[in-house]
Design a protein around this motif. Structure first.
Motif, mmCIF file in Angstrom:
data_model
loop_
_atom_site.group_PDB
_atom_site.id
_atom_site.type_symbol
_atom_site.label_atom_id
_atom_site.label_comp_id
_atom_site.label_asym_id
_atom_site.label_seq_id
_atom_site.Cartn_x
_atom_site.Cartn_y
_atom_site.Cartn_z
ATOM 1 N N LEU A 23 91.249 67.845 -1.329
ATOM 2 C CA LEU A 23 92.403 67.756 -0.422
ATOM 3 C C LEU A 23 91.954 67.498 1.015
ATOM 4 O O LEU A 23 92.549 66.678 1.723
ATOM 5 C CB LEU A 23 93.248 69.026 -0.505
ATOM 6 N N ASP A 24 90.901 68.168 1.426
ATOM 7 C CA ASP A 24 90.381 68.002 2.790
ATOM 8 C C ASP A 24 89.897 66.566 3.011
ATOM 9 O O ASP A 24 90.247 65.925 4.010
ATOM 10 C CB ASP A 24 89.249 68.999 3.021
ATOM 11 N N TYR A 26 90.643 63.880 1.243
ATOM 12 C CA TYR A 26 91.764 62.951 1.111
ATOM 13 C C TYR A 26 92.545 62.857 2.430
ATOM 14 O O TYR A 26 92.876 61.756 2.881
ATOM 15 C CB TYR A 26 92.706 63.398 -0.011
ATOM 16 N N ALA A 27 92.850 63.997 3.035
ATOM 17 C CA ALA A 27 93.640 64.008 4.273
ATOM 18 C C ALA A 27 92.944 63.209 5.370
ATOM 19 O O ALA A 27 93.607 62.524 6.158
ATOM 20 C CB ALA A 27 93.893 65.441 4.722
ATOM 21 N N ARG A 30 92.776 59.202 4.151
ATOM 22 C CA ARG A 30 94.086 58.533 4.161
ATOM 23 C C ARG A 30 94.907 58.820 5.421
ATOM 24 O O ARG A 30 96.081 58.486 5.470
ATOM 25 C CB ARG A 30 94.902 58.950 2.938
ATOM 26 N N LEU A 34 99.289 58.771 5.932
ATOM 27 C CA LEU A 34 99.935 60.020 5.525
ATOM 28 C C LEU A 34 101.427 60.071 5.824
ATOM 29 O O LEU A 34 102.147 60.868 5.230
ATOM 30 C CB LEU A 34 99.226 61.224 6.155
ATOM 31 N N TYR A 39 101.631 58.527 0.045
ATOM 32 C CA TYR A 39 100.300 58.906 0.526
ATOM 33 C C TYR A 39 100.267 60.286 1.167
ATOM 34 O O TYR A 39 99.193 60.771 1.526
ATOM 35 C CB TYR A 39 99.786 57.873 1.535
ATOM 36 N N VAL A 41 99.977 64.180 1.874
ATOM 37 C CA VAL A 41 99.087 65.149 1.245
ATOM 38 C C VAL A 41 99.820 65.909 0.137
ATOM 39 O O VAL A 41 99.257 66.157 -0.930
ATOM 40 C CB VAL A 41 98.481 66.114 2.289
ATOM 41 N N PHE A 44 99.859 63.726 -2.900
ATOM 42 C CA PHE A 44 98.525 63.685 -3.491
ATOM 43 C C PHE A 44 98.232 64.986 -4.225
ATOM 44 O O PHE A 44 97.684 64.975 -5.338
ATOM 45 C CB PHE A 44 97.464 63.420 -2.423
ATOM 46 N N ARG A 45 98.578 66.123 -3.618
ATOM 47 C CA ARG A 45 98.337 67.429 -4.231
ATOM 48 C C ARG A 45 99.020 67.510 -5.597
ATOM 49 O O ARG A 45 98.415 67.978 -6.572
ATOM 50 C CB ARG A 45 98.838 68.548 -3.333
#
Length: 179
Positions: A23-24, A26-27, A30, A34, A39, A41, A44-45
């Motif tokens: 998650l970290d 990805y944030a 992207r 966001l 896109y 978070v 994504f989660r």
């Protein structure tokens, strides 16, 4: 001249221990996108949590100085998987008659781009699987087409299109053999 710290690649087959790192990273990877619903978070989660429970889940994370700098994850898909059902035109039987790996997400923090890190992570993910093919979906507009071209340079070829969700852009479905 500064030197780039060495990257340690770690492979995981369970989400629970690496969810936070994914998650970290990805944030950060992207960040410019966001604001788009697909896109975000939170979106994504939700995908990550679903993918983490699917058969053959594997994640590879590259770490430098103990911090995640890039990642890729995927899982095994079968002939009747919704991944193939959403692909148009229907893929040829050669690609779907046996399980394949679906590369669901790959990303590298900006400081690590154009260093070969993404390819190393990608290849480590494929090395953890013995399926004959790997498939992925890419937004053909990503990076003004550069992301699509990068996958082509890695041996992927387009076989169709898919819109995995209502919030998703129309994506190109690509595939290549796992050597």
């Amino acid at each position: 001249m500064t030197t780039t710290p060495a990257i340690e690649l770690r492979t995981f087959t369970a989400l629970d221990t690496v969810r936070g790192d994914l998650l970290d990273a990805y944030a950060d990877v992207r960040a410019p996108l966001l604001h788009l619903p697909n896109y975000a978070v939170a979106s994504f989660r939700e995908r990550l949590d679903r993918h983490g429970t699917e058969p053959g889940f594997t994640a590879v994370i590259g770490y430098a100085d103990g911090h995640p700098v890039g990642y890729a994850y995927g899982n095994t898909i079968e002939r009747d998987d919704r991944y193939w059902q959403r692909t148009s035109p229907t893929p040829v039987a050669e690609y779907t008659e046996r399980p394949a790996v679906a590369l669901k997400e790959i990303g590298v923090r900006s400081a690590w781009r154009k260093t070969g890190t993404a390819r190393r992570i990608h290849d480590a993910l494929l090395a953890a699987h013995d399926e004959p093919y790997v498939t992925l979906m890419v937004n053909p507009a990503a990076g003004d087409g550069k992301v699509h071209a990068l996958y082509e340079s890695w041996g992927y070829e387009g076989i169709g299109r898919s819109r995995p969700s209502a919030a998703s852009p129309l994506l190109t479905v690509m595939i290549r053999a796992i050597c």
